[in-house]
Structures are given as structure tokens and as C-alpha cells.
Design an enzyme around this catalytic site. Structure first.
Site, PDB file in Angstrom:
ATOM      1  CG  ASP A 112      -2.016   0.985   1.232  1.00 34.25           C
ATOM      2  OD1 ASP A 112      -3.003   0.850   0.485  1.00 34.25           O
ATOM      3  OD2 ASP A 112      -1.869   1.962   1.992  1.00 34.25           O
ATOM      4  CE1 TYR A 221      -4.962   7.835   0.451  1.00 35.99           C
ATOM      5  CE2 TYR A 221      -4.080   7.870   2.683  1.00 35.99           C
ATOM      6  CZ  TYR A 221      -4.628   7.178   1.624  1.00 35.99           C
ATOM      7  OH  TYR A 221      -4.844   5.823   1.722  1.00 35.99           O
ATOM      8  CG  HIS A 277      -5.636  -3.464   0.317  1.00 34.49           C
ATOM      9  ND1 HIS A 277      -4.864  -3.296  -0.818  1.00 34.49           N
ATOM     10  CD2 HIS A 277      -5.295  -2.441   1.158  1.00 34.49           C
ATOM     11  CE1 HIS A 277      -4.098  -2.224  -0.674  1.00 34.49           C
ATOM     12  NE2 HIS A 277      -4.332  -1.691   0.510  1.00 34.49           N
TER      13      HIS A 277
END
Length: 296
Positions: A112, A221, A277
Site C-alpha cells: 500500500d 495523501y 487488500h
């Protein structure tokens, strides 16, 4: 260094003592879990997790390798500065950590957001990167923009996490609810919810509840556009070390492979079956088998 009790993924797993390591690098504390002996392997966790995400995998790899699993800048027991969350800077933290531990090179494994940090590290320090593993991740500048755009089927959380102070205020006090949503969601969540228990979710939630942790978490982010500029520069020279791109049957599938083929010359791939995931927690033995084959 204090010892962290290891957790066993299966009844037959060998018990491994996991040590807690802290180093002050680049002006902040970096905490890591360490175990085993042999050629070094560095495990970089994803969002919104910590090095705790590797608790089932570390004992399986540590039978053959020295395993280092840091809490990335802003997560877990590592420092939470106000800046420096672009992946290029965080790769610099990793470089300084390896130097402080006396490691000349390592296999770098990133999941990730940790995959984005791992790519920046491999691009900046190819001489230190024996092999690179990119798990369930994407890169700004090389296709992740689609995942960031709800109009193309992307996830809403990219925009939410980048929104500013309102993000922190809406999640504060609801950290467990927030983490549980991502881990238990039907799309790109977990196939078997029991693989990441309520107690495990609480570990991540308590980490996010620390002062500065939500701000730091969302900053991963808020720097994605900086990362895109850096990645476009890195991508002008393709990675030459062996690269393994790993996707999951119920995660992003071939997405990691498609991304790595744009930025590396020697790419192999694997799909972890019956996993969403989070393969290190949902299918640790299958993931360990794939990784050990690649390392040797």
C-alpha cells in the site's frame, strides 16, 4: 531493545523473539520491530496501519532473514512531525535507519503506501536495494490517478483524506470506526474478517488516536501531488533490480504488476489467492512462501 512477544500465524510456526528498536534519524524517532538473522529484509506497512501489520509474517521470514519492520514517519511509535510526508523524504528516513543499523543493502518490501515509499527508496538508492517487492499498491503519475477519481470508480477516501482540518475533526474519537470500515469493506477489504480481529483494529485505532497521528496519517495523501512530480522524475530511469509485483485475488489484482512494468525492467508477479487488500494478515503463509522464493 525490549522484546515484543511474537504472534504465531499457525500452531506449527516457530517461536521468534521480536525486538523493539528505536533510532533517532533525520531529526525524529523511528521505531521498528526486528527479528531473525541472515540477509536483511525491510517491511514497509501501508495506511492506516503500523508495523503491527507484519506480526504474522515476521516469524515466517525471520527463520532465514534479518527482518526490520519500521513504523513509518507519523505512524505507531515513530515521531509525528508537521512536515516531510512526501514519499521521497520518507525514503530518506529509511536510508538513515538502515545506516544506523549498519545494513549495507536489503530486500525492500512495501505494501500500500509502504509500496510507494519502497519505490522512492529503490529509485533513490538502487545500490542499497537488492530486490524490491511492491504489494497491492499504485503510484501517482503511473496510473493511480484513476483510483483517486470517484468518477472512474476510484475511492472516496483520497479526497476525504486530502480535505484538510475537517478530516481530522470528523474522524477524531471515531478512529476504530474509521479503520474498521477500510478493513471490513466488501470491496478491497478482507475476505475473512476474523483474520484481522476487533482487537487488531483497536491496535491501529489507538495508534491513530495519539496526538498528531491523524494529521500525519492524512498527510500521506496530501503529498500525493508532490509524489507524482517525484515519480515522474524517478521514472525516467527504470529500476534494474529484480522486482516482484504482488496483487490479491480480492484486492487490486494485476494493478501492482501493471504499475511496476511502467517503471522497472525486470518484473515478475504473483497473485495471493483468497485474500483481500491485506495479505500479510489474511494469508501470511502464502505471502511468506512467495517472498522467500523471490528472495532466494
Amino acid at each position: 531493545m525490549s522484546q515484543i512477544p511474537s504472534q504465531q500465524p499457525t500452531a506449527g510456526a516457530i517461536s521468534v523473539a521480536i525486538k523493539s528498536v528505536s533510532r533517532r534519524v533525520n531529526g525524529l524517532r523511528i521505531h521498528a520491530r526486528a527479528a531473525g538473522q541472515g540477509s536483511p529484509v525491510v517491511l514497509l506497512h501501508g495506511w492506516p496501519q503500523t508495523s503491527y501489520a507484519w506480526r504474522k509474517l515476521i516469524p515466517l521470514l525471520a527463520q532465514r532473514h534479518t527482518v526490520i519492520a519500521p513504523d513509518l514517519r507519523g505512524f505507531g511509535d515513530s515521531g509525528k512531525p508537521f512536515s516531510g510526508y512526501d514519499k521521497k523524504t520518507i525514503a530518506g528516513d529509511l536510508f538513515a535507519l538502515l545506516q544506523s543499523l549498519g545494513l549495507e543493502n536489503a530486500c525492500i518490501v512495501g505494501h500500500d503506501m509502504g509500496g510507494q515509499v519502497g519505490y522512492a527508496f529503490a529509485a533513490l538508492y538502487p545500490q542499497l536495494t537488492r530486490k524490491f517487492v511492491f504489494i497491492e499498491s499504485g503510484l501517482p503519475g503511473f496510473g493511480q490517478e484513476n483510483a483517486m477519481n470517484v468518477a472512474t470508480g476510484g475511492s472516496w477516501h483520497f479526497g476525504f483524506n486530502m480535505a484538510g482540518d475537517i478530516s481530522e475533526e470528523l474522524v477524531r474519537g471515531r478512529e476504530a470506526l474509521f479503520v474498521r470500515h477500510f478493513i471490513r469493506r466488501d470491496t478491497v477489504g478482507t475476505v475473512d474478517p476474523s483474520s484481522i480481529s476487533g482487537a487488531d483494529i483497536d491496535v491501529y485505532a489507538r495508534s491513530l488516536a495519539q496526538p498528531g497521528a491523524l494529521r500525519a496519517s492524512f498527510s500521506y495523501y496530501r503529498t500525493l501531488f508532490d509524489d507524482r512530480k517525484h515519480n515522474e522524475q524517478f521514472g525516467q530511469t527504470k529500476l534494474e533490480m529484480p522486482v516482484l509485483a504482488i496483487g490479491c485475488e480480492f484486492g487490486y489484482g494485476q494493478g501492482a504488476k501493471t504499475t511496476m512494468e511502467k517503471v522497472a525492467t525486470n518484473v515478475s508477479s504473483a497473485i495471493i489467492e483468497s485474500s483481500g487488500h491485506y495479505p500479510a494478515e489474511e494469508q501470511p503463509e502464502r505471502l511468506a512462501s512467495v517472498l522467500l522464493d523471490f528472495f532466494t
